[in-house]
Design a protein around this motif. Structure first.
Motif, PDB file in Angstrom:
ATOM      1  N   ASP A 181      25.640  42.676 -76.790  1.00 40.03           N
ATOM      2  CA  ASP A 181      24.494  42.136 -77.535  1.00 40.03           C
ATOM      3  C   ASP A 181      23.617  41.255 -76.656  1.00 40.03           C
ATOM      4  OD1 ASP A 181      26.185  40.007 -77.214  1.00 40.03           O
ATOM      5  OD2 ASP A 181      26.559  39.675 -79.342  1.00 40.03           O
ATOM      6  N   ARG A 182      23.930  41.185 -75.354  1.00 41.75           N
ATOM      7  CA  ARG A 182      23.143  40.464 -74.351  1.00 41.75           C
ATOM      8  C   ARG A 182      23.223  38.951 -74.502  1.00 41.75           C
ATOM      9  NH1 ARG A 182      17.622  44.256 -74.556  1.00 41.75           N
ATOM     10  NH2 ARG A 182      18.693  46.260 -74.247  1.00 41.75           N
ATOM     11  N   LEU A 183      24.190  38.488 -75.257  1.00 43.25           N
ATOM     12  CA  LEU A 183      24.365  37.052 -75.485  1.00 43.25           C
ATOM     13  C   LEU A 183      25.535  36.512 -74.672  1.00 43.25           C
ATOM     14  CD1 LEU A 183      23.992  36.693 -79.366  1.00 43.25           C
ATOM     15  CD2 LEU A 183      22.302  36.077 -77.633  1.00 43.25           C
ATOM     16  N   VAL A 184      25.381  35.284 -74.196  1.00 41.01           N
ATOM     17  CA  VAL A 184      26.496  34.499 -73.675  1.00 41.01           C
ATOM     18  C   VAL A 184      26.766  33.414 -74.707  1.00 41.01           C
ATOM     19  CG1 VAL A 184      27.313  32.970 -71.851  1.00 41.01           C
ATOM     20  CG2 VAL A 184      25.877  34.933 -71.278  1.00 41.01           C
ATOM     21  N   ILE A 192      35.902  27.015 -84.832  1.00 42.43           N
ATOM     22  CA  ILE A 192      35.945  28.458 -84.989  1.00 42.43           C
ATOM     23  C   ILE A 192      34.564  29.071 -84.765  1.00 42.43           C
ATOM     24  CG2 ILE A 192      35.495  28.403 -87.465  1.00 42.43           C
ATOM     25  CD1 ILE A 192      37.919  30.786 -85.643  1.00 42.43           C
ATOM     26  N   SER A 193      33.521  28.256 -84.886  1.00 41.31           N
ATOM     27  CA  SER A 193      32.155  28.746 -84.717  1.00 41.31           C
ATOM     28  C   SER A 193      31.648  28.410 -83.314  1.00 41.31           C
ATOM     29  CB  SER A 193      31.231  28.130 -85.769  1.00 41.31           C
ATOM     30  OG  SER A 193      31.276  26.718 -85.710  1.00 41.31           O
ATOM     31  N   PRO A 194      30.632  29.131 -82.829  1.00 39.41           N
ATOM     32  CA  PRO A 194      30.128  28.902 -81.472  1.00 39.41           C
ATOM     33  C   PRO A 194      29.542  27.515 -81.288  1.00 39.41           C
ATOM     34  CG  PRO A 194      29.373  31.019 -82.313  1.00 39.41           C
ATOM     35  CD  PRO A 194      29.984  30.293 -83.468  1.00 39.41           C
ATOM     36  N   VAL A 195      29.667  26.987 -80.076  1.00 40.11           N
ATOM     37  CA  VAL A 195      29.051  25.718 -79.718  1.00 40.11           C
ATOM     38  C   VAL A 195      27.598  25.950 -79.302  1.00 40.11           C
ATOM     39  CG1 VAL A 195      29.122  23.759 -78.116  1.00 40.11           C
ATOM     40  CG2 VAL A 195      31.253  24.739 -78.996  1.00 40.11           C
ATOM     41  N   ARG A 196      27.382  27.006 -78.493  1.00 39.87           N
ATOM     42  CA  ARG A 196      26.026  27.354 -78.062  1.00 39.87           C
ATOM     43  C   ARG A 196      25.903  28.859 -77.896  1.00 39.87           C
ATOM     44  NH1 ARG A 196      23.049  22.999 -77.048  1.00 39.87           N
ATOM     45  NH2 ARG A 196      24.011  21.070 -76.234  1.00 39.87           N
ATOM     46  N   LEU A 197      24.681  29.367 -78.122  1.00 42.14           N
ATOM     47  CA  LEU A 197      24.342  30.750 -77.845  1.00 42.14           C
ATOM     48  C   LEU A 197      23.253  30.772 -76.787  1.00 42.14           C
ATOM     49  CD1 LEU A 197      25.564  30.856 -80.841  1.00 42.14           C
ATOM     50  CD2 LEU A 197      24.291  32.989 -81.067  1.00 42.14           C
ATOM     51  N   PHE A 198      23.525  31.461 -75.681  1.00 44.46           N
ATOM     52  CA  PHE A 198      22.556  31.559 -74.593  1.00 44.46           C
ATOM     53  C   PHE A 198      21.941  32.948 -74.603  1.00 44.46           C
ATOM     54  CE2 PHE A 198      25.904  28.631 -72.865  1.00 44.46           C
ATOM     55  CZ  PHE A 198      25.142  27.463 -72.941  1.00 44.46           C
ATOM     56  N   SER A 199      20.638  32.991 -74.757  1.00 45.68           N
ATOM     57  CA  SER A 199      19.926  34.266 -74.839  1.00 45.68           C
ATOM     58  C   SER A 199      18.847  34.335 -73.765  1.00 45.68           C
ATOM     59  CB  SER A 199      19.287  34.420 -76.225  1.00 45.68           C
ATOM     60  OG  SER A 199      18.511  35.586 -76.295  1.00 45.68           O
ATOM     61  N   GLY A 200      18.691  35.508 -73.143  1.00 43.69           N
ATOM     62  CA  GLY A 200      17.683  35.656 -72.114  1.00 43.69           C
ATOM     63  C   GLY A 200      17.856  36.916 -71.287  1.00 43.69           C
ATOM     64  N   HIS A 201      19.089  37.388 -71.166  1.00 45.58           N
ATOM     65  CA  HIS A 201      19.339  38.607 -70.408  1.00 45.58           C
ATOM     66  C   HIS A 201      18.738  39.813 -71.125  1.00 45.58           C
ATOM     67  CE1 HIS A 201      21.750  37.411 -66.980  1.00 45.58           C
ATOM     68  NE2 HIS A 201      22.503  36.638 -67.752  1.00 45.58           N
ATOM     69  N   LEU A 202      18.343  40.804 -70.341  1.00 43.81           N
ATOM     70  CA  LEU A 202      17.749  42.027 -70.884  1.00 43.81           C
ATOM     71  C   LEU A 202      18.724  43.193 -70.885  1.00 43.81           C
ATOM     72  CD1 LEU A 202      14.260  41.798 -69.120  1.00 43.81           C
ATOM     73  CD2 LEU A 202      14.908  40.959 -71.391  1.00 43.81           C
ATOM     74  N   GLY A 203      19.968  42.916 -70.515  1.00 44.52           N
ATOM     75  CA  GLY A 203      20.997  43.944 -70.502  1.00 44.52           C
ATOM     76  C   GLY A 203      22.347  43.358 -70.878  1.00 44.52           C
ATOM     77  N   ASP A 204      23.365  44.212 -70.928  1.00 45.03           N
ATOM     78  CA  ASP A 204      24.715  43.766 -71.258  1.00 45.03           C
ATOM     79  C   ASP A 204      25.191  42.697 -70.271  1.00 45.03           C
ATOM     80  OD1 ASP A 204      24.382  45.916 -72.919  1.00 45.03           O
ATOM     81  OD2 ASP A 204      26.380  46.751 -72.563  1.00 45.03           O
ATOM     82  N   ILE A 205      26.015  41.788 -70.775  1.00 44.13           N
ATOM     83  CA  ILE A 205      26.650  40.796 -69.901  1.00 44.13           C
ATOM     84  C   ILE A 205      27.832  41.468 -69.221  1.00 44.13           C
ATOM     85  CG2 ILE A 205      27.683  38.517 -69.754  1.00 44.13           C
ATOM     86  CD1 ILE A 205      24.741  38.617 -70.783  1.00 44.13           C
ATOM     87  N   THR A 206      27.815  41.518 -67.901  1.00 46.44           N
ATOM     88  CA  THR A 206      28.830  42.259 -67.153  1.00 46.44           C
ATOM     89  C   THR A 206      29.822  41.378 -66.405  1.00 46.44           C
ATOM     90  OG1 THR A 206      27.151  42.480 -65.416  1.00 46.44           O
ATOM     91  CG2 THR A 206      27.447  44.354 -66.894  1.00 46.44           C
ATOM     92  N   CYS A 207      29.541  40.086 -66.260  1.00 55.68           N
ATOM     93  CA  CYS A 207      30.497  39.174 -65.632  1.00 55.68           C
ATOM     94  C   CYS A 207      30.153  37.729 -65.989  1.00 55.68           C
ATOM     95  CB  CYS A 207      30.541  39.346 -64.111  1.00 55.68           C
ATOM     96  SG  CYS A 207      28.948  39.230 -63.292  1.00 55.68           S
ATOM     97  N   LEU A 208      31.167  36.882 -65.984  1.00 59.62           N
ATOM     98  CA  LEU A 208      31.013  35.462 -66.307  1.00 59.62           C
ATOM     99  C   LEU A 208      31.853  34.640 -65.345  1.00 59.62           C
ATOM    100  CD1 LEU A 208      31.412  35.489 -70.204  1.00 59.62           C
ATOM    101  CD2 LEU A 208      29.297  34.997 -68.978  1.00 59.62           C
ATOM    102  N   CYS A 209      31.379  33.424 -65.038  1.00 58.52           N
ATOM    103  CA  CYS A 209      32.165  32.499 -64.226  1.00 58.52           C
ATOM    104  C   CYS A 209      31.725  31.075 -64.526  1.00 58.52           C
ATOM    105  CB  CYS A 209      31.993  32.801 -62.738  1.00 58.52           C
ATOM    106  SG  CYS A 209      33.073  31.816 -61.667  1.00 58.52           S
ATOM    107  N   MET A 210      32.685  30.194 -64.746  1.00 52.41           N
ATOM    108  CA  MET A 210      32.401  28.781 -65.001  1.00 52.41           C
ATOM    109  C   MET A 210      32.284  28.016 -63.684  1.00 52.41           C
ATOM    110  SD  MET A 210      32.279  27.991 -68.294  1.00 52.41           S
ATOM    111  CE  MET A 210      32.887  28.403 -69.925  1.00 52.41           C
ATOM    112  N   HIS A 211      31.329  27.100 -63.634  1.00 58.58           N
ATOM    113  CA  HIS A 211      31.174  26.238 -62.465  1.00 58.58           C
ATOM    114  C   HIS A 211      32.363  25.282 -62.368  1.00 58.58           C
ATOM    115  CE1 HIS A 211      29.398  23.163 -59.809  1.00 58.58           C
ATOM    116  NE2 HIS A 211      28.587  24.124 -59.405  1.00 58.58           N
ATOM    117  N   PRO A 212      32.791  24.925 -61.150  1.00 54.59           N
ATOM    118  CA  PRO A 212      33.945  24.018 -60.999  1.00 54.59           C
ATOM    119  C   PRO A 212      33.797  22.680 -61.712  1.00 54.59           C
ATOM    120  CG  PRO A 212      33.445  25.062 -58.911  1.00 54.59           C
ATOM    121  CD  PRO A 212      32.344  25.454 -59.847  1.00 54.59           C
ATOM    122  N   ASN A 213      32.557  22.178 -61.894  1.00 53.44           N
ATOM    123  CA  ASN A 213      32.410  20.894 -62.590  1.00 53.44           C
ATOM    124  C   ASN A 213      32.452  21.025 -64.097  1.00 53.44           C
ATOM    125  OD1 ASN A 213      29.875  21.818 -63.435  1.00 53.44           O
ATOM    126  ND2 ASN A 213      28.713  20.491 -62.058  1.00 53.44           N
TER     127      ASN A 213
END
Length: 368
Positions: A181-184, A192-213
């Motif tokens: 759905d192109r959402l992070v 149980i509910s989301p804290v934040r919805l990040f929208s902006g990508h124009l395609g499927d989300i294919t990978c994720l990584c959290m910053h060390p901080n």
């Protein structure tokens, strides 16, 4: 007080083990070639969709096409289940060995199957202390599993389509999911509910990584871009473009100043997080880069791909000389090839032993 002391004792033992491993750390250089241990799934073509290694590379978790999540211990230490409530009530919480006593010795096993998804599982992630597993899949959910009770704790529902990726924050309280759905979506274990919805990508989300901080999450997409999202403010603070194919893997350096990304064309790109600039491109893969890992001191990058190659790069040299034209003979420390086994995931132990996992995919007509 005694219960706290027991917990402190368990943490102290874990810290002592960590210190011993760090003391024997092996530094990977052109002269000191990497040592690679590789685990292969046999007879599992089109069965295992994804796999991940724990931070200390002592647990392996896989997501399967048949909706199962499987967990293996890679050491002699077995996976134990907590005792039943009646047995726990009978324990003396002041006992100095209470941490060990709450686990049921009769339940020790080298592997564990977790069932709950409806449909294929496409990604799995372990939290920092190996007590929780996160999984996501075709049923549009992310599910949280306890390795202490061997049960599903929560099913998180907010995505409208397949959830392709999930990732824990460094300390495990928050996690992120991304899907078709192109959402992070950012989640907290407290809700149980989301804290934040990040929208902006124009395609499927294919990978994720959290910053060390723990304050940012990076997402790669089939739209060939990478976005850095501010978990506190909720906005996109960086949009990185340059890949000529879908972004398939992302990893941050231990200090968080650098980010590496791989795409389905076999190219690895190095980015400066202070200004979002592209520093260098590394190319020795002939197919998609499926996994990236960093050595513990941050000086070496390991990349694995669908071409069955594991490349080890001198990241420190690349950073020091990124303004000049770089040749593979200067930046590439080692190339190892598996036997018809595309790489699913890579990890690096505290001693800088490279660990990998993949599924054996023999050429058509060969037996598995």
């Amino acid at each position: 007080s005694s219960g706290i002391n027991a917990e402190y004792g368990a943490d102290a033992a874990a810290n002592n083990e960590m210190i011993q491993e760090l003391t024997g750390r092996y530094r990977i250089t052109h002269r000191n070639q990497p040592t690679i241990a590789f685990y292969t799934f046999l007879n599992a073509k089109e069965v295992v969709n994804c796999a991940t290694l724990s931070e200390d590379c002592k647990l392996l978790v896989a997501g399967c096409q048949n909706s199962a999540v499987k967990v293996w211990s890679l050491t002699r230490n077995k996976i134990y289940k907590m005792k039943q409530t009646e047995e726990l009530d009978a324990l003396n919480i002041a006992d100095e060995n209470i941490i060990d006593m709450i686990m049921d010795d009769r339940t020790g096993t080298q592997s564990l199957n977790l069932h709950g998804h409806i449909g294929p599982v496409y990604d799995v992630s372990l939290n920092y202390n190996k007590s929780l597993v996160l999984s996501c899949g075709n049923d549009c959910t992310a599910r949280l599993w306890s390795l202490k009770t061997h049960t599903q704790l929560v099913a998180y529902r907010a995505h409208e389509h397949t959830v392709w990726r999930c990732a824990w924050s460094p300390l495990g309280h928050y996690f992120a999911t991304g899907g078709a759905d192109r959402l992070v979506i950012l989640w907290s274990m407290q809700h149980i509910s989301p804290v934040r919805l990040f929208s902006g990508h124009l395609g499927d989300i294919t990978c994720l990584c959290m910053h060390p901080n723990g304050n940012y999450v990076a997402s790669g997409s089939s739209d060939r871009s990478i976005r850095i999202w501010d978990m506190l403010g909720g906005g996109c603070v960086r949009q990185l473009t340059g890949h000529k194919g879908s972004v398939t893997s992302i990893v941050f350096s231990p200090h968080g100043h650098l980010m590496m990304s791989g795409d389905d064309k076999g190219v690895v790109m190095l980015w400066d997080m202070s200004n979002g600039s592209h520093m260098a491109s590394l190319s020795n893969h002939t197919d998609a880069v499926t996994s990236l890992a960093i050595s513990r001191e941050g000086g070496t990058l390991i990349s694995g791909g669908m071409d069955c190659l594991i490349n080890t790069w001198d990241l420190a040299f690349v950073v020091d000389n990124y303004e000049t034209e770089l040749a593979n003979e200067d930046t590439l420390i080692n190339t190892s090839k598996t036997k018809e086994t595309p790489i699913l995931n890579l990890g690096v132990t505290r001693k800088n032993l490279v660990m990998g996992v993949g599924t054996y995919c023999p050429a058509s007509g060969q037996k598995t």
